[in-house]
Design a protein around this motif. Structure first.
Motif, PDB file in Angstrom:
ATOM      1  N   GLU A 403       7.903   1.314  13.604  1.00  0.00           N
ATOM      2  CA  GLU A 403       8.758   0.471  12.760  1.00  0.00           C
ATOM      3  C   GLU A 403       9.680   1.334  11.892  1.00  0.00           C
ATOM      4  O   GLU A 403       9.435   2.518  11.679  1.00  0.00           O
ATOM      5  N   THR A 404      10.735   0.703  11.386  1.00  0.00           N
ATOM      6  CA  THR A 404      11.737   1.409  10.583  1.00  0.00           C
ATOM      7  C   THR A 404      11.582   1.083   9.103  1.00  0.00           C
ATOM      8  O   THR A 404      11.542  -0.097   8.725  1.00  0.00           O
ATOM      9  N   LEU A 405      11.490   2.126   8.298  1.00  0.00           N
ATOM     10  CA  LEU A 405      11.447   1.986   6.844  1.00  0.00           C
ATOM     11  C   LEU A 405      12.817   2.327   6.284  1.00  0.00           C
ATOM     12  O   LEU A 405      13.370   3.398   6.568  1.00  0.00           O
ATOM     13  N   ARG A 406      13.370   1.403   5.481  1.00  0.00           N
ATOM     14  CA  ARG A 406      14.634   1.636   4.787  1.00  0.00           C
ATOM     15  C   ARG A 406      14.353   1.641   3.291  1.00  0.00           C
ATOM     16  O   ARG A 406      13.711   0.724   2.772  1.00  0.00           O
ATOM     17  N   ILE A 407      14.843   2.659   2.619  1.00  0.00           N
ATOM     18  CA  ILE A 407      14.535   2.842   1.201  1.00  0.00           C
ATOM     19  C   ILE A 407      15.780   2.579   0.376  1.00  0.00           C
ATOM     20  O   ILE A 407      16.823   3.230   0.563  1.00  0.00           O
ATOM     21  N   ALA A 408      15.695   1.616  -0.548  1.00  0.00           N
ATOM     22  CA  ALA A 408      16.748   1.355  -1.537  1.00  0.00           C
ATOM     23  C   ALA A 408      16.176   1.647  -2.920  1.00  0.00           C
ATOM     24  O   ALA A 408      14.972   1.846  -3.082  1.00  0.00           O
ATOM     25  N   THR A 409      17.039   1.681  -3.899  1.00  0.00           N
ATOM     26  CA  THR A 409      16.563   2.027  -5.243  1.00  0.00           C
ATOM     27  C   THR A 409      15.630   0.964  -5.806  1.00  0.00           C
ATOM     28  O   THR A 409      14.738   1.273  -6.604  1.00  0.00           O
ATOM     29  N   ASP A 410      15.811  -0.304  -5.386  1.00  0.00           N
ATOM     30  CA  ASP A 410      15.008  -1.373  -5.977  1.00  0.00           C
ATOM     31  C   ASP A 410      14.012  -1.992  -5.004  1.00  0.00           C
ATOM     32  O   ASP A 410      13.222  -2.852  -5.388  1.00  0.00           O
ATOM     33  N   HIS A 411      14.025  -1.598  -3.725  1.00  0.00           N
ATOM     34  CA  HIS A 411      13.064  -2.170  -2.783  1.00  0.00           C
ATOM     35  C   HIS A 411      12.947  -1.292  -1.543  1.00  0.00           C
ATOM     36  O   HIS A 411      13.812  -0.457  -1.243  1.00  0.00           O
ATOM     37  N   LEU A 412      11.852  -1.514  -0.824  1.00  0.00           N
ATOM     38  CA  LEU A 412      11.638  -0.918   0.480  1.00  0.00           C
ATOM     39  C   LEU A 412      11.667  -2.040   1.510  1.00  0.00           C
ATOM     40  O   LEU A 412      11.038  -3.087   1.312  1.00  0.00           O
ATOM     41  N   ASP A 413      12.377  -1.826   2.610  1.00  0.00           N
ATOM     42  CA  ASP A 413      12.445  -2.811   3.685  1.00  0.00           C
ATOM     43  C   ASP A 413      11.710  -2.217   4.889  1.00  0.00           C
ATOM     44  O   ASP A 413      12.116  -1.191   5.431  1.00  0.00           O
ATOM     45  N   LEU A 414      10.627  -2.888   5.308  1.00  0.00           N
ATOM     46  CA  LEU A 414       9.783  -2.342   6.363  1.00  0.00           C
ATOM     47  C   LEU A 414       9.310  -3.466   7.273  1.00  0.00           C
ATOM     48  O   LEU A 414       8.400  -4.230   6.922  1.00  0.00           O
ATOM     49  N   GLY A 415       9.938  -3.591   8.439  1.00  0.00           N
ATOM     50  CA  GLY A 415       9.518  -4.596   9.404  1.00  0.00           C
ATOM     51  C   GLY A 415       9.515  -5.994   8.840  1.00  0.00           C
ATOM     52  O   GLY A 415       8.563  -6.754   9.071  1.00  0.00           O
ATOM     53  N   THR A 416      10.531  -6.361   8.108  1.00  0.00           N
ATOM     54  CA  THR A 416      10.744  -7.644   7.395  1.00  0.00           C
ATOM     55  C   THR A 416       9.937  -7.746   6.110  1.00  0.00           C
ATOM     56  O   THR A 416      10.141  -8.672   5.323  1.00  0.00           O
ATOM     57  N   PHE A 417       8.990  -6.837   5.863  1.00  0.00           N
ATOM     58  CA  PHE A 417       8.273  -6.828   4.590  1.00  0.00           C
ATOM     59  C   PHE A 417       9.141  -6.137   3.545  1.00  0.00           C
ATOM     60  O   PHE A 417       9.765  -5.109   3.819  1.00  0.00           O
ATOM     61  N   VAL A 418       9.179  -6.683   2.359  1.00  0.00           N
ATOM     62  CA  VAL A 418       9.926  -6.081   1.259  1.00  0.00           C
ATOM     63  C   VAL A 418       8.950  -5.683   0.157  1.00  0.00           C
ATOM     64  O   VAL A 418       8.163  -6.507  -0.327  1.00  0.00           O
ATOM     65  N   PHE A 419       8.961  -4.406  -0.178  1.00  0.00           N
ATOM     66  CA  PHE A 419       8.149  -3.871  -1.262  1.00  0.00           C
ATOM     67  C   PHE A 419       9.050  -3.714  -2.484  1.00  0.00           C
ATOM     68  O   PHE A 419      10.170  -3.212  -2.382  1.00  0.00           O
ATOM     69  N   THR A 420       8.567  -4.155  -3.636  1.00  0.00           N
ATOM     70  CA  THR A 420       9.379  -4.127  -4.847  1.00  0.00           C
ATOM     71  C   THR A 420       8.668  -3.337  -5.946  1.00  0.00           C
ATOM     72  O   THR A 420       7.471  -3.057  -5.857  1.00  0.00           O
ATOM     73  N   ARG A 421       9.413  -2.973  -6.979  1.00  0.00           N
ATOM     74  CA  ARG A 421       8.854  -2.144  -8.037  1.00  0.00           C
ATOM     75  C   ARG A 421       7.880  -2.898  -8.931  1.00  0.00           C
ATOM     76  O   ARG A 421       6.986  -2.296  -9.540  1.00  0.00           O
ATOM     77  N   THR A 422       8.037  -4.191  -9.037  1.00  0.00           N
ATOM     78  CA  THR A 422       7.079  -5.046  -9.745  1.00  0.00           C
ATOM     79  C   THR A 422       6.700  -6.175  -8.803  1.00  0.00           C
ATOM     80  O   THR A 422       7.443  -6.481  -7.860  1.00  0.00           O
ATOM     81  N   PRO A 423       5.550  -6.817  -9.007  1.00  0.00           N
ATOM     82  CA  PRO A 423       5.140  -7.884  -8.090  1.00  0.00           C
ATOM     83  C   PRO A 423       6.187  -8.989  -7.999  1.00  0.00           C
ATOM     84  O   PRO A 423       6.570  -9.582  -9.018  1.00  0.00           O
ATOM     85  N   TYR A 424       6.694  -9.239  -6.786  1.00  0.00           N
ATOM     86  CA  TYR A 424       7.697 -10.270  -6.555  1.00  0.00           C
ATOM     87  C   TYR A 424       8.850 -10.166  -7.552  1.00  0.00           C
ATOM     88  O   TYR A 424       9.187 -11.115  -8.270  1.00  0.00           O
ATOM     89  N   ASP A 425       9.465  -9.009  -7.597  1.00  0.00           N
ATOM     90  CA  ASP A 425      10.580  -8.747  -8.506  1.00  0.00           C
ATOM     91  C   ASP A 425      11.727  -9.712  -8.208  1.00  0.00           C
ATOM     92  O   ASP A 425      12.281  -9.711  -7.106  1.00  0.00           O
ATOM     93  N   PRO A 426      12.127 -10.554  -9.170  1.00  0.00           N
ATOM     94  CA  PRO A 426      13.183 -11.546  -8.911  1.00  0.00           C
ATOM     95  C   PRO A 426      14.547 -10.899  -8.688  1.00  0.00           C
ATOM     96  O   PRO A 426      15.455 -11.541  -8.152  1.00  0.00           O
ATOM     97  N   GLU A 427      14.699  -9.615  -9.057  1.00  0.00           N
ATOM     98  CA  GLU A 427      15.973  -8.934  -8.865  1.00  0.00           C
ATOM     99  C   GLU A 427      16.088  -8.303  -7.479  1.00  0.00           C
ATOM    100  O   GLU A 427      17.157  -7.797  -7.114  1.00  0.00           O
ATOM    101  N   ALA A 428      14.999  -8.305  -6.692  1.00  0.00           N
ATOM    102  CA  ALA A 428      15.002  -7.705  -5.364  1.00  0.00           C
ATOM    103  C   ALA A 428      15.075  -8.799  -4.293  1.00  0.00           C
ATOM    104  O   ALA A 428      14.754  -9.970  -4.562  1.00  0.00           O
ATOM    105  N   PRO A 429      15.512  -8.456  -3.078  1.00  0.00           N
ATOM    106  CA  PRO A 429      15.659  -9.457  -2.004  1.00  0.00           C
ATOM    107  C   PRO A 429      14.319  -9.832  -1.380  1.00  0.00           C
ATOM    108  O   PRO A 429      14.028  -9.523  -0.214  1.00  0.00           O
ATOM    109  N   VAL A 430      13.486 -10.526  -2.145  1.00  0.00           N
ATOM    110  CA  VAL A 430      12.172 -10.924  -1.659  1.00  0.00           C
ATOM    111  C   VAL A 430      12.329 -12.065  -0.653  1.00  0.00           C
ATOM    112  O   VAL A 430      12.969 -13.075  -0.959  1.00  0.00           O
ATOM    113  N   PRO A 431      11.776 -11.945   0.569  1.00  0.00           N
ATOM    114  CA  PRO A 431      11.869 -13.042   1.545  1.00  0.00           C
ATOM    115  C   PRO A 431      11.297 -14.330   0.977  1.00  0.00           C
ATOM    116  O   PRO A 431      10.209 -14.340   0.398  1.00  0.00           O
TER     117      PRO A 431
END
Length: 440
Positions: A403-431
């Motif tokens: 799988e492909t990991l893409r790293i942004a300053t406010d989130h990680l995009d990994l196989g449609t999963f989005v990792f954020t700096r805080t739980p369900y960060d409203p400022e990040a593109p949470v699915p």
């Protein structure tokens, strides 16, 4: 030259080997441990001529791994792909829609044995002589692991056709000779042990037949000495020379087909067995033919291996696993020292990330790699990643392998999963978005 084992270690290894030969009632047994590219200790028990390291025994299915190395060389040259259907390179068989990779991993659904007489005790002919039919396809493609000698007979014929030579000439030129395995041959060359069956209820033996298996040779034909098998163990540890790219060898050791009937953790990669024994992952292959048992397994993390050869049809436990455990306990590997190294990403991107409410840690993992996994003590999906030229990262193992990991300053995009700096960060593109009322 490898550093010899300590005298105290040598006695422990000899005691295990001696007990294995006696309890297994093998007319002869030779065994050794490998490190630093060669035999660090070896012994012969029973009726073994000297030097014991230069007596040939039949390798059996270890021949499959040698065959697989040539197939992977063809892949690395761009001559074939692991996802290629067999029909593209070896037309006219009932396995035409099964892939090269499935055959290497015993996932092609091919019958365990070739049709006709038991190939291990009867002389063999060509692929056409087998007269393969639809009934030799016994399972669906990639349905389950099913060990197949027939599958490697097909791979041997594929090698012969693509190299425009015989299977034995191809493996000799491309694997055996470059590794210095000059005493590994398709038929026995003296001094060689005689294959025997040992009576189950009496201490008497019966000679076993020996012949050329024809097209099935790729599944179990080779004979080798302990010295040569030790060289092959060093190859499996990682001393690949010009025979194979180290990354390709690593690829071969990744488990693909899992043998669910085995006690413990047992799997198959691309032409190699991958076993979990006493908390260690071991790579190699066992071998058996009428009159002979063999084993070569290595601990790639410990950078050690063990080899054994015996001239008995059955009844002997494979001593290599115990020898590896003895060596590890007596002389554990002293690992390389840790040293600082540059981070492959900005330091502020490392540390805590959240998949939903679950905390994960992104950290460096040596050699320019990253590791994403749950906090220590928690369960979750973990993988290592290596950098691509386009700035993305490729998953190497675990759930996110490939799988492909893409790293942004406010989130990680990994196989449609989005990792954020805080739980369900409203400022990040949470699915699915985040409830505007927030946590409450």
């Amino acid at each position: 030259m490898p550093e010899p084992v300590l005298p105290t270690t040598a006695r422990v290894l000899l005691a295990r080997t001696a007990r294995a030969q006696r309890d297994g009632r093998a007319p002869s047994l030779v065994a050794g441990v490998v490190r630093d590219g060669g035999l660090a200790w070896s012994a012969g028990r029973g009726d073994v001529p000297e030097p014991h390291t230069d007596v040939q025994y039949r390798l059996g299915s270890i021949s499959k791994t040698v065959t697989a190395v040539v197939v992977m060389r063809l892949r690395d040259e761009g001559r074939l792909g692991l996802d290629d259907p067999l029909e593209r390179h070896l037309p006219g068989t009932p396995f035409g829609n099964r892939t090269v990779g499935q055959l290497l991993s015993h996932l092609a659904g091919a019958a365990a044995e070739s049709p006709g007489g038991w190939w291990e005790r009867t002389p063999g002919g060509s692929l056409d002589d087998l007269g393969l039919r639809g009934e030799d396809v016994v399972l669906g493609a990639a349905r389950r692991f099913h060990y197949s000698n027939l599958g490697f007979g097909l791979l041997g014929d594929l090698v012969a056709r693509m190299r425009s030579t015989s299977w034995e000439d191809a493996v000799t030129a491309e694997v055996l000779a470059p590794l210095g395995m000059t005493r590994t041959t398709p038929r026995p060359v003296a001094p060689a042990a005689a294959g025997t069956a040992v009576h189950p209820w009496a201490d008497v033996v019966l000679p076993e037949p020996e012949h050329h298996a024809g097209v099935m040779a790729a599944a179990g034909q080779l004979w080798a000495t302990l010295d040569d098998l030790a060289r092959f163990a060093a190859f499996l540890v990682g001393d690949t020379g010009d025979v194979l790219d180290p990354a390709t060898l690593e690829e071969m050791t990744v488990p693909a087909g899992v043998d669910s009937s085995a006690v413990g953790w047992s799997a198959y990669g691309l032409g190699v067995q991958v076993l979990r024994v006493d908390g260690r992952t071991l790579v190699g292959h066992g071998g058996s033919m009428p009159g002979f048992l063999a084993g070569v397994f290595v601990d790639r993390d410990e950078r050690t291996g063990a080899v054994s050869l015996a001239n008995t049809t059955s009844g002997l436990d494979n001593a290599v696993f115990g020898l590896l455990a003895d060596l590890r306990a007596a002389e554990p590997r002293i690992v390389e020292p840790w040293r600082p190294s540059p981070s492959p990403v900005a330091l502020d991107l490392l540390g805590m990330w959240f998949w939903g409410p679950a905390p994960y840690v992104l950290r460096t993992s040596g050699a320019g790699m990253l590791h994403l996994g749950p906090l220590p003590g928690r369960t979750g999906r973990a993988s290592r990643f290596t950098a691509r030229d386009d700035g993305t990262w490729l998953g190497l193992d675990g759930y996110f392998a490939g799988e492909t990991l893409r790293i942004a300053t406010d989130h990680l995009d990994l196989g449609t999963f989005v990792f954020t700096r805080t739980p369900y960060d409203p400022e990040a593109p949470v699915p699915g978005g985040v409830d505007e009322r927030g946590w409450r």
